[in-house]
Design a protein around this motif. Structure first.
Motif, short mmCIF file in Angstrom:
data_model
loop_
_atom_site.label_atom_id
_atom_site.label_comp_id
_atom_site.label_asym_id
_atom_site.label_seq_id
_atom_site.Cartn_x
_atom_site.Cartn_y
_atom_site.Cartn_z
N SER A 299 10.03 -18.86 -13.76
CA SER A 299 8.69 -18.59 -13.23
C SER A 299 8.72 -18.82 -11.73
CB SER A 299 7.66 -19.50 -13.88
OG SER A 299 7.70 -19.39 -15.29
N GLY A 300 8.46 -17.78 -10.95
CA GLY A 300 8.56 -17.86 -9.51
C GLY A 300 7.25 -17.61 -8.79
N PHE A 301 7.02 -18.35 -7.74
CA PHE A 301 5.81 -18.24 -6.92
C PHE A 301 6.25 -18.19 -5.46
CE2 PHE A 301 3.41 -20.87 -4.01
CZ PHE A 301 2.08 -20.49 -4.14
N TYR A 302 5.73 -17.25 -4.67
CA TYR A 302 5.98 -17.27 -3.23
C TYR A 302 4.77 -16.76 -2.48
CZ TYR A 302 7.42 -12.45 -4.43
OH TYR A 302 7.46 -11.17 -4.93
N PHE A 303 4.57 -17.29 -1.28
CA PHE A 303 3.44 -16.92 -0.44
C PHE A 303 3.95 -16.92 0.99
CE2 PHE A 303 -1.45 -17.51 -0.38
CZ PHE A 303 -1.58 -16.53 0.60
N PHE A 329 7.83 -13.40 -11.59
CA PHE A 329 7.73 -13.78 -10.18
C PHE A 329 6.46 -13.14 -9.61
CE2 PHE A 329 11.93 -15.29 -8.17
CZ PHE A 329 12.23 -16.07 -9.26
N LYS A 330 5.64 -13.95 -8.93
CA LYS A 330 4.43 -13.42 -8.31
C LYS A 330 4.38 -13.89 -6.86
CE LYS A 330 0.89 -12.44 -10.76
NZ LYS A 330 -0.38 -12.41 -11.53
N GLN A 358 11.32 -9.09 -17.72
CA GLN A 358 11.17 -9.50 -16.32
C GLN A 358 10.02 -8.74 -15.68
OE1 GLN A 358 14.40 -6.50 -14.14
NE2 GLN A 358 14.93 -8.65 -14.38
N ALA A 359 9.29 -9.42 -14.81
CA ALA A 359 8.18 -8.78 -14.12
C ALA A 359 8.02 -9.40 -12.73
CB ALA A 359 6.88 -8.94 -14.90
N ASN A 360 7.66 -8.56 -11.77
CA ASN A 360 7.40 -9.00 -10.41
C ASN A 360 6.08 -8.37 -9.96
OD1 ASN A 360 8.47 -8.14 -7.13
ND2 ASN A 360 7.88 -10.18 -7.78
N ARG A 361 5.12 -9.21 -9.55
CA ARG A 361 3.81 -8.75 -9.11
C ARG A 361 3.58 -9.22 -7.68
NH1 ARG A 361 3.85 -5.49 -13.39
NH2 ARG A 361 3.74 -6.62 -15.37
N ASN A 362 3.13 -8.30 -6.82
CA ASN A 362 2.93 -8.61 -5.41
C ASN A 362 1.54 -8.22 -4.95
OD1 ASN A 362 5.83 -9.36 -4.37
ND2 ASN A 362 6.10 -7.57 -5.67
N LEU A 363 0.95 -9.08 -4.13
CA LEU A 363 -0.38 -8.85 -3.59
C LEU A 363 -0.29 -8.83 -2.07
CD1 LEU A 363 -3.43 -8.58 -4.27
CD2 LEU A 363 -3.57 -11.09 -4.05
N LEU A 364 -0.60 -7.69 -1.46
CA LEU A 364 -0.54 -7.54 -0.01
C LEU A 364 -1.89 -7.90 0.59
CD1 LEU A 364 1.42 -4.16 0.27
CD2 LEU A 364 2.32 -6.49 0.14
N LEU A 365 -1.88 -8.88 1.49
CA LEU A 365 -3.12 -9.36 2.10
C LEU A 365 -3.35 -8.79 3.49
CD1 LEU A 365 -2.90 -13.11 1.02
CD2 LEU A 365 -4.02 -11.21 -0.16
N SER A 366 -2.41 -8.01 4.01
CA SER A 366 -2.58 -7.35 5.30
C SER A 366 -1.87 -6.00 5.25
CB SER A 366 -2.03 -8.21 6.44
OG SER A 366 -0.62 -8.13 6.50
N ARG A 367 -2.27 -5.11 6.14
CA ARG A 367 -1.68 -3.78 6.14
C ARG A 367 -0.25 -3.77 6.67
NH1 ARG A 367 -5.23 -0.16 9.99
NH2 ARG A 367 -6.85 -1.08 8.65
N ASP A 368 0.14 -4.82 7.37
CA ASP A 368 1.49 -4.88 7.93
C ASP A 368 2.49 -5.61 7.04
OD1 ASP A 368 0.78 -3.55 10.34
OD2 ASP A 368 -0.08 -5.41 11.11
N ALA A 369 2.02 -6.21 5.94
CA ALA A 369 2.93 -6.89 5.02
C ALA A 369 3.64 -5.86 4.15
CB ALA A 369 2.16 -7.88 4.15
N ARG A 370 4.82 -6.25 3.65
CA ARG A 370 5.62 -5.32 2.84
C ARG A 370 6.31 -6.07 1.72
NH1 ARG A 370 10.80 -1.61 4.92
NH2 ARG A 370 11.60 -1.14 2.83
N ALA A 371 6.33 -5.45 0.54
CA ALA A 371 7.03 -6.02 -0.61
C ALA A 371 7.91 -4.96 -1.23
CB ALA A 371 6.04 -6.55 -1.63
N ASP A 372 9.16 -5.30 -1.50
CA ASP A 372 10.09 -4.43 -2.22
C ASP A 372 10.39 -5.07 -3.56
OD1 ASP A 372 10.16 -2.84 0.01
OD2 ASP A 372 12.09 -3.58 0.73
N GLU A 419 -6.27 -16.91 -5.79
CA GLU A 419 -6.06 -17.93 -6.82
C GLU A 419 -6.05 -17.31 -8.21
OE1 GLU A 419 -9.11 -20.76 -6.06
OE2 GLU A 419 -7.97 -21.82 -4.51
N GLY A 420 -6.93 -16.33 -8.43
CA GLY A 420 -6.93 -15.64 -9.71
C GLY A 420 -5.66 -14.85 -9.94
N PHE A 421 -5.12 -14.25 -8.86
CA PHE A 421 -3.86 -13.51 -8.97
C PHE A 421 -2.72 -14.43 -9.40
CE2 PHE A 421 0.08 -12.45 -6.63
CZ PHE A 421 0.41 -11.25 -7.25
#
Length: 449
Positions: A299-303, A329-330, A358-372, A419-421
């Motif tokens: 179980s992975g968490f990153y911010f 991983f979120k 396996q699952a990876n979920r990403n939440l972008l909080l700005s237009r310049d952030a990027r997730a692969d 927090e809900g995410f």
């Protein structure tokens, strides 16, 4: 008749720059004859010298560029260096699981502090730093070091194997149930320092333990430091390990780690990982299910925020029949930060009745952030159940509008959404103290957004 104009093409001279090298030398490797790790470290140094610095031409490093890393700046801390550096915050030493620690180790630049409850020591539990282990438990170090991760796995794996100044050996004997959680912190203050660590964890047949390990340092403006680490874990037949890692390096730290777990027959691993720090992270995390009935959860968490870059490369290797793995991983990303997650479920020939997800979920909080997000399956058996998924998105406008329409300020509404995410990953963590630490990290990151 006019003479034709001649076009002369001069071949350019291509300057070939010398390969960038670290300042480390063979003389820094402890290969004294009385060390149980002498030959292990010598072989690792040979591997380190053989490897070049990873580049984007290599598939595993294609999305992580090290060309700006000042490799020639880093030096190993001298013995006792921590005496002249910022001390470890008291908050990092508080119990995250339960009311007290069964044992605690603080790894510092050039030193360490170790404690273990006497009743655990009487049961044969070994929980100590490498320097003590080399004198008091040389047979265990020699038996376990390098059995799960090879120094030949890469440049930074070899570096950590050869030069680890700060290491931890945890051994839980057969059948021993450790009720009180164990805790350790690698505290890495200072600039231009290379913090090198190596964790060896062996939970013997039928044993059980909860272990929390943290990496942390203060932020240093306009500076650089580095961490290279190894984590080698064996969960033997019928054993149970709950392992929590928290990474909150300062925003000046280049962080590299190779981690691998072997899970035996009918054994169980619950591996929780959280990352909020570092300038750049490249992490390899492998789960090897080597015994029938083995189970592993990751179980992975990153911010991330600012210009942080976090790259996690995970492997779930089902090597025998009737094994189970579950990875989630979120991550949330603000500023101009970037995350990379590349995962693979591998099912070996004959490993029937595999159940892997396996699952990876990403939440972008700005237009310049990027997730692969790059999930993968490699299956060489025909009676399996394996699936994967990945998502990348922004905060949903409709529930956000609902919160705003109820008079909740924008910042508070976004915090509730984030927090809900993260709630599904938080609920996977069976430790209230760890959940509170993660939730506090969310609030601090949102406060800087």
């Amino acid at each position: 008749m006019a003479e034709k104009e001649k076009v002369v093409i001069k071949s350019g001279r291509r300057e070939v720059s010398a390969p960038r090298k670290f300042n480390f030398t063979r003389e820094m490797v402890n290969t004294s004859s009385d060390s149980p790790l002498a030959s292990y470290r010598a072989d690792a140094w040979s591997a380190f010298e053989k490897f070049g610095l990873p580049s984007t031409s290599e598939e595993a490093w294609r999305r992580t560029d090290l060309r700006k890393m000042p490799v020639d700046k880093f030096n190993l801390p001298a013995d006792g260096a921590y005496n002249d550096l910022p001390p470890i915050p008291k908050d990092l030493l508080k119990p995250l699981v339960g009311g007290q620690h069964g044992g605690q180790i603080t790894l510092l630049p050039g030193g360490s502090q170790v404690s273990l409850l006497p009743e655990l020591a009487k049961k044969g539990v070994v929980f100590t730093d490498f320097r003590t282990a080399e004198n008091e438990h040389p047979e265990l170090l020699k038996k376990f070091a390098g059995t799960v991760i090879r120094a030949q796995d890469g440049k930074f794996a070899a570096l950590a194997a050869a030069l680890s100044q700060n290491g931890i050996l945890l051994y839980v004997p057969k059948g021993v149930q450790v009720e009180e959680p164990l805790h350790s912190v690698l505290w890495g203050p200072g600039v231009d320092l290379a913090h090198i660590s190596h964790l060896i964890i062996y939970v013997d047949v039928g044993a059980s333990v909860t272990y929390v390990h943290e990496y942390a340092s203060p932020d240093e403006a306009d500076a650089d430091s580095m961490h290279a680490g190894l984590v080698e874990i064996v969960v033997a037949d019928g054993a149970n390990l709950r392992f929590v890692e928290l990474q909150s390096w300062g925003n000046h730290v280049w962080n590299f780690s190779h981690e691998r777990v072997h899970v035996g027959k009918d054994a169980n691993l619950n591996w929780v990982f959280g990352a909020v720090g570092s300038k750049l992270t490249k992490n390899f995390s492998d789960l090897d299910l080597i015994g029938v009935g083995a189970e592993g959860r990751m179980s992975g968490f990153y911010f991330t925020d600012g210009s942080q870059h976090l790259d996690h490369d995970t492997q779930q290797n089902h090597l025998v029949p009737n094994t189970f793995s579950d990875l989630l991983f979120k991550g949330a990303l603000g500023g101009k930060s970037r995350s990379v997650w590349q995962g693979m479920i591998y099912v070996a020939p004959g490993a029937q009745k595999t159940d892997g997800y396996q699952a990876n979920r990403n939440l972008l909080l700005s237009r310049d952030a990027r997730a692969d997000a790059i999930p993968g399956l490699e299956i060489s058996a025909d009676d399996v159940r394996c699936s994967h998924g990945a998502t990348i998105g922004k905060i949903d406008s409709e529930p956000l509008f609902y919160l705003l329409s109820r008079g909740i300020p924008q910042d508070e509404a976004e915090q509730l959404m984030v927090e809900g995410f993260f709630d599904p990953i938080i609920q996977r963590i069976p430790f209230e103290g760890v959940r509170e630490r993660f939730q506090q990290a969310i609030k601090e990151k949102l406060g800087r957004k």
